[in-house]
Design a protein around this motif. Structure first.
Motif, PDB file in Angstrom:
ATOM      1  N   GLU A   1      -8.921   2.599   4.508  1.00 46.84           N
ATOM      2  CA  GLU A   1      -8.225   1.999   3.373  1.00 46.84           C
ATOM      3  C   GLU A   1      -9.189   1.785   2.215  1.00 46.84           C
ATOM      4  O   GLU A   1     -10.317   1.334   2.424  1.00 46.84           O
ATOM      5  CB  GLU A   1      -7.629   0.644   3.755  1.00 46.84           C
ATOM      6  CG  GLU A   1      -6.539   0.727   4.796  1.00 46.84           C
ATOM      7  CD  GLU A   1      -6.040  -0.638   5.205  1.00 46.84           C
ATOM      8  OE1 GLU A   1      -4.814  -0.805   5.271  1.00 46.84           O
ATOM      9  OE2 GLU A   1      -6.880  -1.535   5.446  1.00 46.84           O
ATOM     10  N   LEU A   2      -8.718   2.090   1.011  1.00 46.64           N
ATOM     11  CA  LEU A   2      -9.434   1.770  -0.211  1.00 46.64           C
ATOM     12  C   LEU A   2      -8.638   0.648  -0.871  1.00 46.64           C
ATOM     13  O   LEU A   2      -7.509   0.864  -1.318  1.00 46.64           O
ATOM     14  CB  LEU A   2      -9.526   2.980  -1.140  1.00 46.64           C
ATOM     15  CG  LEU A   2     -10.466   4.088  -0.672  1.00 46.64           C
ATOM     16  CD1 LEU A   2      -9.746   5.076   0.208  1.00 46.64           C
ATOM     17  CD2 LEU A   2     -11.082   4.769  -1.865  1.00 46.64           C
ATOM     18  N   ARG A   3      -9.204  -0.555  -0.878  1.00 45.78           N
ATOM     19  CA  ARG A   3      -8.498  -1.734  -1.381  1.00 45.78           C
ATOM     20  C   ARG A   3      -8.920  -2.045  -2.807  1.00 45.78           C
ATOM     21  O   ARG A   3     -10.106  -2.086  -3.113  1.00 45.78           O
ATOM     22  CB  ARG A   3      -8.788  -2.932  -0.493  1.00 45.78           C
ATOM     23  CG  ARG A   3      -8.223  -2.802   0.899  1.00 45.78           C
ATOM     24  CD  ARG A   3      -8.437  -4.091   1.695  1.00 45.78           C
ATOM     25  NE  ARG A   3      -8.006  -3.896   3.071  1.00 45.78           N
ATOM     26  CZ  ARG A   3      -8.824  -3.639   4.083  1.00 45.78           C
ATOM     27  NH1 ARG A   3     -10.124  -3.551   3.876  1.00 45.78           N
ATOM     28  NH2 ARG A   3      -8.348  -3.475   5.295  1.00 45.78           N
ATOM     29  N   THR A   4      -7.917  -2.295  -3.649  1.00 46.29           N
ATOM     30  CA  THR A   4      -8.166  -2.758  -5.009  1.00 46.29           C
ATOM     31  C   THR A   4      -7.515  -4.125  -5.163  1.00 46.29           C
ATOM     32  O   THR A   4      -6.861  -4.615  -4.236  1.00 46.29           O
ATOM     33  CB  THR A   4      -7.582  -1.781  -6.056  1.00 46.29           C
ATOM     34  OG1 THR A   4      -6.160  -1.856  -6.030  1.00 46.29           O
ATOM     35  CG2 THR A   4      -8.045  -0.350  -5.810  1.00 46.29           C
TER      36      THR A   4
ATOM     37  N   ARG B   1       5.501  16.640  -3.370  1.00 44.89           N
ATOM     38  CA  ARG B   1       5.674  17.064  -4.757  1.00 44.89           C
ATOM     39  C   ARG B   1       6.551  16.075  -5.521  1.00 44.89           C
ATOM     40  O   ARG B   1       7.129  16.419  -6.540  1.00 44.89           O
ATOM     41  CB  ARG B   1       6.297  18.470  -4.824  1.00 44.89           C
ATOM     42  CG  ARG B   1       5.403  19.561  -4.284  1.00 44.89           C
ATOM     43  CD  ARG B   1       4.226  19.785  -5.192  1.00 44.89           C
ATOM     44  NE  ARG B   1       3.424  20.881  -4.686  1.00 44.89           N
ATOM     45  CZ  ARG B   1       2.136  20.995  -4.911  1.00 44.89           C
ATOM     46  NH1 ARG B   1       1.508  20.104  -5.609  1.00 44.89           N
ATOM     47  NH2 ARG B   1       1.476  21.996  -4.421  1.00 44.89           N
ATOM     48  N   THR B   2       6.655  14.834  -5.029  1.00 45.14           N
ATOM     49  CA  THR B   2       7.532  13.868  -5.686  1.00 45.14           C
ATOM     50  C   THR B   2       6.857  12.570  -6.073  1.00 45.14           C
ATOM     51  O   THR B   2       7.371  11.846  -6.906  1.00 45.14           O
ATOM     52  CB  THR B   2       8.735  13.520  -4.790  1.00 45.14           C
ATOM     53  OG1 THR B   2       8.261  12.954  -3.575  1.00 45.14           O
ATOM     54  CG2 THR B   2       9.572  14.750  -4.485  1.00 45.14           C
ATOM     55  N   VAL B   3       5.730  12.236  -5.487  1.00 45.55           N
ATOM     56  CA  VAL B   3       5.079  10.957  -5.729  1.00 45.55           C
ATOM     57  C   VAL B   3       3.827  11.157  -6.576  1.00 45.55           C
ATOM     58  O   VAL B   3       3.097  12.134  -6.395  1.00 45.55           O
ATOM     59  CB  VAL B   3       4.702  10.288  -4.381  1.00 45.55           C
ATOM     60  CG1 VAL B   3       3.884   9.033  -4.597  1.00 45.55           C
ATOM     61  CG2 VAL B   3       5.956   9.977  -3.584  1.00 45.55           C
ATOM     62  N   ILE B   4       3.600  10.219  -7.491  1.00 40.05           N
ATOM     63  CA  ILE B   4       2.364  10.201  -8.269  1.00 40.05           C
ATOM     64  C   ILE B   4       1.614   8.923  -7.896  1.00 40.05           C
ATOM     65  O   ILE B   4       2.162   7.828  -8.003  1.00 40.05           O
ATOM     66  CB  ILE B   4       2.632  10.230  -9.789  1.00 40.05           C
ATOM     67  CG1 ILE B   4       3.455  11.470 -10.170  1.00 40.05           C
ATOM     68  CG2 ILE B   4       1.307  10.187 -10.566  1.00 40.05           C
ATOM     69  CD1 ILE B   4       3.908  11.463 -11.621  1.00 40.05           C
ATOM     70  N   ILE B   5       0.384   9.059  -7.446  1.00 43.93           N
ATOM     71  CA  ILE B   5      -0.462   7.920  -7.102  1.00 43.93           C
ATOM     72  C   ILE B   5      -1.180   7.516  -8.386  1.00 43.93           C
ATOM     73  O   ILE B   5      -1.877   8.334  -8.988  1.00 43.93           O
ATOM     74  CB  ILE B   5      -1.466   8.302  -6.001  1.00 43.93           C
ATOM     75  CG1 ILE B   5      -0.718   8.825  -4.769  1.00 43.93           C
ATOM     76  CG2 ILE B   5      -2.366   7.121  -5.660  1.00 43.93           C
ATOM     77  CD1 ILE B   5      -1.585   9.585  -3.799  1.00 43.93           C
ATOM     78  N   GLU B   6      -1.003   6.259  -8.804  1.00 50.53           N
ATOM     79  CA  GLU B   6      -1.514   5.853 -10.110  1.00 50.53           C
ATOM     80  C   GLU B   6      -2.581   4.775 -10.004  1.00 50.53           C
ATOM     81  O   GLU B   6      -2.454   3.832  -9.226  1.00 50.53           O
ATOM     82  CB  GLU B   6      -0.366   5.361 -10.990  1.00 50.53           C
ATOM     83  CG  GLU B   6       0.647   6.473 -11.256  1.00 50.53           C
ATOM     84  CD  GLU B   6       1.676   6.107 -12.280  1.00 50.53           C
ATOM     85  OE1 GLU B   6       1.771   6.838 -13.288  1.00 50.53           O
ATOM     86  OE2 GLU B   6       2.381   5.102 -12.077  1.00 50.53           O
ATOM     87  N   PHE B   7      -3.621   4.936 -10.827  1.00 54.17           N
ATOM     88  CA  PHE B   7      -4.723   3.984 -10.896  1.00 54.17           C
ATOM     89  C   PHE B   7      -4.949   3.592 -12.345  1.00 54.17           C
ATOM     90  O   PHE B   7      -5.106   4.463 -13.214  1.00 54.17           O
ATOM     91  CB  PHE B   7      -6.021   4.599 -10.368  1.00 54.17           C
ATOM     92  CG  PHE B   7      -6.025   4.877  -8.899  1.00 54.17           C
ATOM     93  CD1 PHE B   7      -6.453   3.904  -7.997  1.00 54.17           C
ATOM     94  CD2 PHE B   7      -5.610   6.107  -8.416  1.00 54.17           C
ATOM     95  CE1 PHE B   7      -6.466   4.163  -6.635  1.00 54.17           C
ATOM     96  CE2 PHE B   7      -5.616   6.374  -7.056  1.00 54.17           C
ATOM     97  CZ  PHE B   7      -6.042   5.401  -6.159  1.00 54.17           C
TER      98      PHE B   7
ATOM     99  N   SER C   1       0.820  -1.208   0.000  1.00 53.41           N
ATOM    100  CA  SER C   1       0.000   0.000   0.000  1.00 53.41           C
ATOM    101  C   SER C   1       0.850   1.254   0.000  1.00 53.41           C
ATOM    102  O   SER C   1       2.056   1.211   0.195  1.00 53.41           O
ATOM    103  CB  SER C   1      -0.919   0.018   1.229  1.00 53.41           C
ATOM    104  OG  SER C   1      -0.173   0.240   2.405  1.00 53.41           O
ATOM    105  N   ILE C   2       0.164   2.345  -0.201  1.00 53.69           N
ATOM    106  CA  ILE C   2       0.727   3.676  -0.025  1.00 53.69           C
ATOM    107  C   ILE C   2      -0.228   4.404   0.912  1.00 53.69           C
ATOM    108  O   ILE C   2      -1.441   4.204   0.849  1.00 53.69           O
ATOM    109  CB  ILE C   2       0.895   4.420  -1.369  1.00 53.69           C
ATOM    110  CG1 ILE C   2       1.659   5.718  -1.167  1.00 53.69           C
ATOM    111  CG2 ILE C   2      -0.441   4.655  -2.038  1.00 53.69           C
ATOM    112  CD1 ILE C   2       2.151   6.324  -2.464  1.00 53.69           C
TER     113      ILE C   2
ATOM    114  N   THR D   1      -3.460  -1.101  -2.064  1.00 53.94           N
ATOM    115  CA  THR D   1      -4.341  -0.384  -1.151  1.00 53.94           C
ATOM    116  C   THR D   1      -3.875   1.063  -1.021  1.00 53.94           C
ATOM    117  O   THR D   1      -2.685   1.324  -0.883  1.00 53.94           O
ATOM    118  CB  THR D   1      -4.327  -1.054   0.243  1.00 53.94           C
ATOM    119  OG1 THR D   1      -4.839  -2.377   0.101  1.00 53.94           O
ATOM    120  CG2 THR D   1      -5.157  -0.291   1.246  1.00 53.94           C
ATOM    121  N   LEU D   2      -4.837   1.964  -1.060  1.00 51.11           N
ATOM    122  CA  LEU D   2      -4.575   3.356  -0.744  1.00 51.11           C
ATOM    123  C   LEU D   2      -5.067   3.575   0.680  1.00 51.11           C
ATOM    124  O   LEU D   2      -6.262   3.466   0.954  1.00 51.11           O
ATOM    125  CB  LEU D   2      -5.310   4.297  -1.704  1.00 51.11           C
ATOM    126  CG  LEU D   2      -5.151   5.783  -1.408  1.00 51.11           C
ATOM    127  CD1 LEU D   2      -3.684   6.205  -1.520  1.00 51.11           C
ATOM    128  CD2 LEU D   2      -6.012   6.603  -2.345  1.00 51.11           C
TER     129      LEU D   2
END
Length: 132
Positions: A37-40, A67-73, A5-6, A44-45
């Motif tokens: 938590e949002l689980r896929t 300003r460094t991480v991109i959360i991707e779906f 997760s992140i 998990t986010l």
């Protein structure tokens, strides 16, 4: 090892959870009022309140400071996701755009300013990469 997760630290868990539930269509599982938590299928986010940081190390994480991480779906249709989020996203960075590596991407910021990428593979090579 397996990436699980992140976690996003925020001053307003309810607001951020509501945003991600709307954006992803995934319902959050709440452990406490400070953590959800949002689980896929593949990750998990987690969203935690600022006050949970002290459980790890006080001051080790600050909300709305990334300003460094991109959360991707990975999404089925990035253009449909864009239309669905038009009134919910505070800051679109780029509208749906096909990238040189074969993904059609939508980049935006969540209410805390975290960078989020929704993408759909559109070239044969990109589609093959994400076929499970």
């Amino acid at each position: 090892m397996d990436f699980v997760s992140i976690r996003i630290i925020t001053d307003d868990v309810a607001r951020l959870v509501a945003f991600y539930e709307r954006a992803t269509g995934v319902r959050a599982d709440w452990a406490t009022e400070d953590f959800a938590e949002l689980r896929t299928a593949h990750g998990t986010l987690a969203i935690g309140a600022t006050r949970t940081v002290a459980l790890f190390a006080t001051g080790s994480a600050r909300p709305a400071d990334n300003r460094t991480v991109i959360i991707e779906f990975l999404v089925d249709d990035v253009d449909a996701a864009y239309r669905n989020l038009a009134d919910a996203v505070p800051d679109f960075v780029t509208e749906p755009t096909t990238m040189p590596w074969g993904n059609r991407s939508l980049l935006f910021r969540d209410p805390d300013g975290n960078l989020v990428n929704f993408f759909t593979p559109v070239t044969p090579a990109a589609i093959a990469k994400f076929t499970y």
